[in-house]
Write a protein that holds these residues in place. Structure first.
Motif, PDB file in Angstrom:
ATOM      1  N   ILE A 115     -77.885  14.600 147.013  1.00  0.00           N
ATOM      2  CA  ILE A 115     -78.629  13.667 146.095  1.00  0.00           C
ATOM      3  C   ILE A 115     -79.776  12.923 146.539  1.00  0.00           C
ATOM      4  N   TYR A 144     -76.353   9.759 139.408  1.00  0.00           N
ATOM      5  CA  TYR A 144     -76.223  10.531 140.257  1.00  0.00           C
ATOM      6  C   TYR A 144     -76.292   9.091 141.715  1.00  0.00           C
ATOM      7  N   ILE A 149     -80.643   8.575 136.012  1.00  0.00           N
ATOM      8  CA  ILE A 149     -79.789   9.096 136.843  1.00  0.00           C
ATOM      9  C   ILE A 149     -78.680   8.360 137.529  1.00  0.00           C
TER      10      ILE A 149
END
Length: 604
Positions: free
Chosen positions: A111, A100, A97
């Protein structure tokens, strides 16, 4: 007949800070010298580090954002990734991730809100000052700076070659056993390893259902890269300079933490450093060192123990294990046996090393139990008079399955497996494979062993049997159970005495002895005389060693009709024809052994 191809010589430690004149004087005194590279120099330039970012359910989005921002490192980092540990029953164990996280740091708090109660692992690379021993460029720099620098300063007049020890960073227990959050690393590992390794890297540190398989893959990639890049690179350089390159091994249980097969394949031969080979685990190390090499060196350290054996009987005992080069023997009276390096070793039994069980579960207590059981199995087979070759699971993956029809054409009753040529024109078919007690097997190993048993090979498994496949439980359709409980698999159960009896029966039935020794006058079979078998281009060589403390008058039976039998004098390098006779297409001869005596016969 040729004698040993390598001079044994002495092994000298070398420190770069030492006075050059003093080292040069030591070289002149030793005359034929191996230089041991300092262990402190065998380090990786890079480390892969892990930070566990576990967020509570009550964590605020700004706090999570702040933690991510604090974990950001300064520029110039080649590898800095974030992985989300998956929840139970997800399709994958973790997810990258990183993009992100960057959005979160840039201001996207939605997030951060979704990461409450979750665990994120931050992996990042740090760099030291050592050469990168896992990359071609780093190895070239190491060679130029150290080896070529050494030759420029000291020359190679008195030099046989260089040696090094397996580096500590290849031992998983040394690295992860202390609970560290850092492992040896190089960016080239991602280029050379499996595609899935990059996706699952955090599982090297984080324990979940398939962490064992990921650790196994990572340490296998690390060991293979070190062997094929560093060891092979130094060996090639030494050969260009007319020198040799050897791997120094310590006869201790710690050495069993390494996957030796991959490393030994890339050096000229091993040198075992030991005082005594007096425990099962030390015995395993000694046998593994000699398993698949034409030359094997041994350097004995001085022992404080009282030893009734003469120096000669000790040398002959070393030779029975497969050693044929003796290091650090400076006295003129220290003559060593000759002729033992002719041909290539032939061993009728294959033993699989359970090293990857350690990689699957780096638990010191579990590993101690595994190595103890492994030592028992190796010594039991040896005491029954059978020689064996040790291979890792990775080496087993290169084996070729030989079906029964092809095996019969080569003179074998059953099918089995064999390995690519090792500098010889012969490929031995192994019909019996021994699997020591362990906790896990790789899926590829199970497939190879199932094909082996399908070809009518015999598998003997020591209990407790492995229960994990790739470090996991419950994979359909249970291939591990199908292998372990198959009709051509024998499980050794019960206390050691009962296991030993069953092992003796199975080996006696399935492993034909090419040489049998009988004690006169009753011609009773004996296992007190060990037989080491080697095969040369036009002859077979048999080294027989009387392990007992009693003299022995024997009848020797060779399972083929020989045209000529000679005995090679081990200390005078002379060969002499001896009397023999034939019966039932076999060859027989008489021989007398004094206590701890070795004799070398050449059959053509």
């Amino acid at each position: 007949m040729q004698t040993d191809a390598f001079s044994a010589g002495s092994v000298l430690s070398w420190q770069r800070t030492r006075d050059a004149a003093a080292h040069q004087a030591e070289l002149r005194r030793s005359k034929h010298t191996w230089i041991a590279l300092p262990s402190a120099l065998l380090q990786t330039r890079y480390q892969l580090n892990a930070t566990d970012l576990s967020f509570g359910n009550a964590e605020t989005a700004t706090t999570i954002q702040s933690l991510f921002r604090d974990s950001q490192l300064s520029g110039g980092i080649e590898f800095n990734q974030y992985y989300l540990i998956a929840e139970p029953h997800a399709a994958e164990p973790c997810y990258n991730i990183s993009d992100y996280v960057q959005r979160c740091v840039a201001g996207d708090l939605t997030i951060a809100e979704r990461l409450r109660g979750r665990t994120v692992i931050n992996l990042y690379q740090t760099e030291g000052t050592a050469d990168d021993l896992l990359s071609d460029q780093g190895v070239s720099q190491f060679i130029e700076r150290l080896l070529r620098g050494y030759l420029k300063t000291h020359g190679k007049q008195h030099l046989i070659g260089f040696t090094c020890e397996p580096p500590k960073f290849l031992s998983l227990t040394s690295v992860l056993g202390a609970g560290t959050s850092s492992v040896p690393w190089s960016p080239v590992l991602l280029e050379a390893a499996e595609v899935t390794l990059a996706a699952y890297l955090p599982l090297v540190f984080y324990e979940t259902y398939n962490s064992g398989a990921v650790r196994n893959t990572f340490w296998q990639a690390l060991t293979t890269r070190f062997a094929t890049c560093f060891l092979q690179g130094l060996r090639d350089f030494c050969h260009q300079e007319g020198l040799r390159f050897a791997l120094n091994l310590s006869a201790s249980a710690k050495t069993l933490e390494f996957e030796l097969g991959s490393m030994l394949a890339e050096v000229d031969f091993p040198i075992l450093n030991t005082t005594e080979i007096d425990t099962p685990k030390r015995f395993v190390v000694a046998k593994w060192a000699c398993s698949n090499t034409q030359h094997a060196g041994i350097a004995r350290k001085k022992s404080n123990k009282t030893d009734a054996r003469t120096p000669t009987s000790r040398l002959l005992e070393d030779a029975s294990l497969g050693f044929n080069l003796w290091m650090n023997r400076n006295s003129a009276a220290d003559s060593v046996p000759q002729g033992l390096a002719i041909g290539y070793p032939k061993r009728p039994i294959l033993m699989i090393a359970p090293t990857q069980s350690l990689w699957t579960k780096p638990d010191e207590k579990s590993w101690s139990g595994i190595t103890k059981a492994w030592g028992w199995l190796c010594q039991s087979v040896w005491e029954l008079g059978y020689d064996f070759r040790i291979v890792s699971e990775q080496e087993l993956g290169a084996a070729e399955i030989i079906d029964a029809a092809v095996a019969r054409k080569r003179g074998c009753k059953r099918g089995g497996l064999c390995f690519p040529n090792n500098g010889t024109d012969t490929r031995e078919i192994y019909n019996v494979v021994l699997l020591p007690s362990c906790i896990s097997l790789q899926e590829e190993t199970v497939k190879r062993l199932k094909a082996f048993t399908k070809a009518k090979g015999r598998l003997i498994v020591d209990e407790p049997t492995p229960y994990l496949l790739n470090g996991q439980i419950g994979l359909e359709p249970y291939p591990l159970e199908q292998l372990i409980f198959g009709r051509r698999t024998t499980i050794l159960r019960g206390p050691p005495d009962e296991k030993a009896v069953k092992l003796e029966k199975r080996l006696g039935k399935w492993v034909p002895r090419i040489v049998s020794v009988y004690v006169k006058p009753e011609n009773d079979p004996t296992d007190s005389v060990l037989v080491l078998h080697r095969e040369a281009e036009a002859s077979e060589i048999f080294y027989l060693f009387n392990t007992s403390s009693e003299p022995m008058e024997t009848l020797i039976e060779i399972q083929r009709k020989a045209a000529r039998v000679s005995e090679f004098d081990l200390f005078q390098s002379k060969k002499e024809s001896i009397a023999f006779w034939h019966a039932d297409e076999k060859t027989y001869l008489n021989s007398v052994f004094t206590p701890k005596q070795g004799r070398l016969f050449v059959v053509s």
